[in-house]
Design a protein around this motif. Sequence first.
Motif, PDB file in Angstrom:
ATOM      1  N   VAL A   1       8.330  -2.159   8.852  1.00 50.11           N
ATOM      2  CA  VAL A   1       6.914  -2.097   9.196  1.00 50.11           C
ATOM      3  C   VAL A   1       6.461  -0.650   9.063  1.00 50.11           C
ATOM      4  O   VAL A   1       7.005   0.239   9.729  1.00 50.11           O
ATOM      5  N   ASN A   2       5.502  -0.403   8.187  1.00 45.71           N
ATOM      6  CA  ASN A   2       4.941   0.933   8.002  1.00 45.71           C
ATOM      7  C   ASN A   2       6.028   1.966   7.707  1.00 45.71           C
ATOM      8  O   ASN A   2       6.057   3.046   8.284  1.00 45.71           O
ATOM      9  N   ASN A   3       6.961   1.603   6.820  1.00 48.67           N
ATOM     10  CA  ASN A   3       8.045   2.470   6.358  1.00 48.67           C
ATOM     11  C   ASN A   3       9.252   2.537   7.281  1.00 48.67           C
ATOM     12  O   ASN A   3      10.233   3.199   6.949  1.00 48.67           O
TER      13      ASN A   3
ATOM     14  N   ASN B   1       0.816  -1.218   0.000  1.00 52.47           N
ATOM     15  CA  ASN B   1       0.000   0.000   0.000  1.00 52.47           C
ATOM     16  C   ASN B   1       0.851   1.270   0.000  1.00 52.47           C
ATOM     17  O   ASN B   1       0.587   2.224   0.733  1.00 52.47           O
ATOM     18  N   GLY B   2       1.911   1.261  -0.814  1.00 49.50           N
ATOM     19  CA  GLY B   2       2.733   2.445  -0.971  1.00 49.50           C
ATOM     20  C   GLY B   2       3.831   2.613   0.060  1.00 49.50           C
ATOM     21  O   GLY B   2       4.578   3.597   0.011  1.00 49.50           O
ATOM     22  N   LYS B   3       3.953   1.679   0.996  1.00 48.07           N
ATOM     23  CA  LYS B   3       4.943   1.805   2.057  1.00 48.07           C
ATOM     24  C   LYS B   3       5.882   0.605   2.084  1.00 48.07           C
ATOM     25  O   LYS B   3       5.509  -0.495   1.688  1.00 48.07           O
ATOM     26  N   MET B   4       7.101   0.840   2.579  1.00 48.07           N
ATOM     27  CA  MET B   4       8.048  -0.251   2.746  1.00 48.07           C
ATOM     28  C   MET B   4       7.536  -1.188   3.837  1.00 48.07           C
ATOM     29  O   MET B   4       7.212  -0.755   4.936  1.00 48.07           O
ATOM     30  N   GLU B   5       7.461  -2.460   3.514  1.00 39.80           N
ATOM     31  CA  GLU B   5       6.874  -3.428   4.441  1.00 39.80           C
ATOM     32  C   GLU B   5       7.529  -4.780   4.232  1.00 39.80           C
ATOM     33  O   GLU B   5       7.803  -5.177   3.115  1.00 39.80           O
ATOM     34  N   SER B   6       7.784  -5.479   5.333  1.00 40.47           N
ATOM     35  CA  SER B   6       8.376  -6.813   5.296  1.00 40.47           C
ATOM     36  C   SER B   6       9.861  -6.727   4.943  1.00 40.47           C
ATOM     37  O   SER B   6      10.539  -5.767   5.293  1.00 40.47           O
ATOM     38  N   ALA B   7      10.386  -7.708   4.219  1.00 38.18           N
ATOM     39  CA  ALA B   7      11.830  -7.786   3.964  1.00 38.18           C
ATOM     40  C   ALA B   7      12.278  -6.739   2.961  1.00 38.18           C
ATOM     41  O   ALA B   7      11.641  -6.533   1.930  1.00 38.18           O
TER      42      ALA B   7
ATOM     43  N   PRO C   1      12.222   0.490   9.845  1.00 40.47           N
ATOM     44  CA  PRO C   1      12.816  -0.806  10.164  1.00 40.47           C
ATOM     45  C   PRO C   1      12.300  -1.277  11.510  1.00 40.47           C
ATOM     46  O   PRO C   1      12.095  -0.479  12.420  1.00 40.47           O
ATOM     47  N   CYS C   2      12.065  -2.557  11.630  1.00 36.40           N
ATOM     48  CA  CYS C   2      11.496  -3.095  12.861  1.00 36.40           C
ATOM     49  C   CYS C   2      11.949  -4.541  13.020  1.00 36.40           C
ATOM     50  O   CYS C   2      11.850  -5.334  12.095  1.00 36.40           O
ATOM     51  N   GLY C   3      12.474  -4.853  14.194  1.00 33.36           N
ATOM     52  CA  GLY C   3      12.896  -6.218  14.458  1.00 33.36           C
ATOM     53  C   GLY C   3      14.329  -6.476  14.027  1.00 33.36           C
ATOM     54  O   GLY C   3      15.114  -5.553  13.814  1.00 33.36           O
ATOM     55  N   PRO C   4      14.684  -7.754  13.882  1.00 33.40           N
ATOM     56  CA  PRO C   4      16.072  -8.125  13.560  1.00 33.40           C
ATOM     57  C   PRO C   4      16.524  -7.575  12.204  1.00 33.40           C
ATOM     58  O   PRO C   4      15.753  -7.479  11.260  1.00 33.40           O
ATOM     59  N   GLY C   5      17.804  -7.208  12.150  1.00 34.34           N
ATOM     60  CA  GLY C   5      18.394  -6.728  10.910  1.00 34.34           C
ATOM     61  C   GLY C   5      19.897  -6.655  11.056  1.00 34.34           C
ATOM     62  O   GLY C   5      20.454  -7.000  12.100  1.00 34.34           O
ATOM     63  N   ARG C   6      20.552  -6.177  10.025  1.00 33.75           N
ATOM     64  CA  ARG C   6      22.010  -6.057  10.107  1.00 33.75           C
ATOM     65  C   ARG C   6      22.512  -4.961   9.173  1.00 33.75           C
ATOM     66  O   ARG C   6      21.943  -4.701   8.122  1.00 33.75           O
ATOM     67  N   TYR C   7      23.579  -4.315   9.604  1.00 32.28           N
ATOM     68  CA  TYR C   7      24.314  -3.372   8.784  1.00 32.28           C
ATOM     69  C   TYR C   7      25.519  -4.107   8.199  1.00 32.28           C
ATOM     70  O   TYR C   7      26.255  -4.781   8.920  1.00 32.28           O
ATOM     71  N   VAL C   8      25.700  -3.973   6.902  1.00 36.02           N
ATOM     72  CA  VAL C   8      26.852  -4.570   6.232  1.00 36.02           C
ATOM     73  C   VAL C   8      27.706  -3.421   5.701  1.00 36.02           C
ATOM     74  O   VAL C   8      27.232  -2.603   4.920  1.00 36.02           O
ATOM     75  N   PHE C   9      28.972  -3.368   6.127  1.00 33.27           N
ATOM     76  CA  PHE C   9      29.852  -2.270   5.757  1.00 33.27           C
ATOM     77  C   PHE C   9      30.811  -2.692   4.655  1.00 33.27           C
ATOM     78  O   PHE C   9      31.159  -3.873   4.527  1.00 33.27           O
ATOM     79  N   HIS C  10      31.264  -1.714   3.861  1.00 31.11           N
ATOM     80  CA  HIS C  10      32.080  -2.026   2.691  1.00 31.11           C
ATOM     81  C   HIS C  10      33.421  -2.644   3.078  1.00 31.11           C
ATOM     82  O   HIS C  10      34.053  -3.311   2.263  1.00 31.11           O
TER      83      HIS C  10
END
Length: 279
Positions: free
Chosen positions: A163-165, A142-148, A167-176
């Motif tokens: 979730v609703n644009n 519905n026009g918003k970033m959602e899920s993976a 970030p929410c929950g587990p994630g990771r930053y990957v650096f160059h």
Amino acid sequence: MSDIGSDDFDDEQNKLGEYEGDRNEAGERHGFGKAVLPNGDVYQGHYETGQRHGEGTYRFKNGARYIGDYCQNMKHGQGTFYYPDGSKYEGSWVEDLRHGHGLYTYPNRDTYDGEWLHHVRHGQGIYHHHDTGAEYKGSWVNGKMESAGEYIHTHHRYKGSFVNNYPCGPGRYVFHIGCEQHGEFHQTEQPATVEESGKDIKSQRSPYIVSREGSHMLGAAGGAEEDRGEGEWGELSSNTALKWIPKCITGLTPWTPGRDSTAGEKETSSAEEGAENSP
């Protein structure tokens, strides 16, 4: 083409505007023709039994223009819409709405290339920022970033759930440089303190894109709204806070932007499990 009295033609022109072109035996617009509507819009293309049907070009008096397929007076099939603000949509239409796969180019030259549903970004798509080269790849609802999803910068990227644009929950930053930081985003609400502090609270900044939608423009573009672009650094409301909780940092593993890191994910997953099981 059958003969039609002048009175009938005058009545038709008052309702549908002026028309020059082919007609069927019933006197309906049928085949190729050009119509100048009472509001000043101009359509040139194919008709079938009185309706726009097939390929055609519709020019709106406000400067908008649609070139593509019609079905029973509606934009339907493949077509390109040029909006008055300089934006452009090229792709699939269903009953006057952006629907299916399409490429939208915004006035600032940002682009969205992906799936649409009922006129909004919905499904898998890529939003590219022209100024910085950053882009979001992932799921839209519905026009918003959602899920993976995955938000890629020049020297790092964030991969996780939205979730609703946000970030929410587990994630990771990957650096160059090759390392990764794993953790979780928590979104919390906090009391507004603008009046108490006696000064304005600046909106908090977050390292991912957030929608600025909410004021679509609907008017003389034949029901085709202009879509709004995404801000690269989204603004949160004054009473919303995002908290990144780091869990672990992995070892160096070379990463090339645009290349999947499945092998690295397996290694970091093992590292996380080991960290969780350690006393």
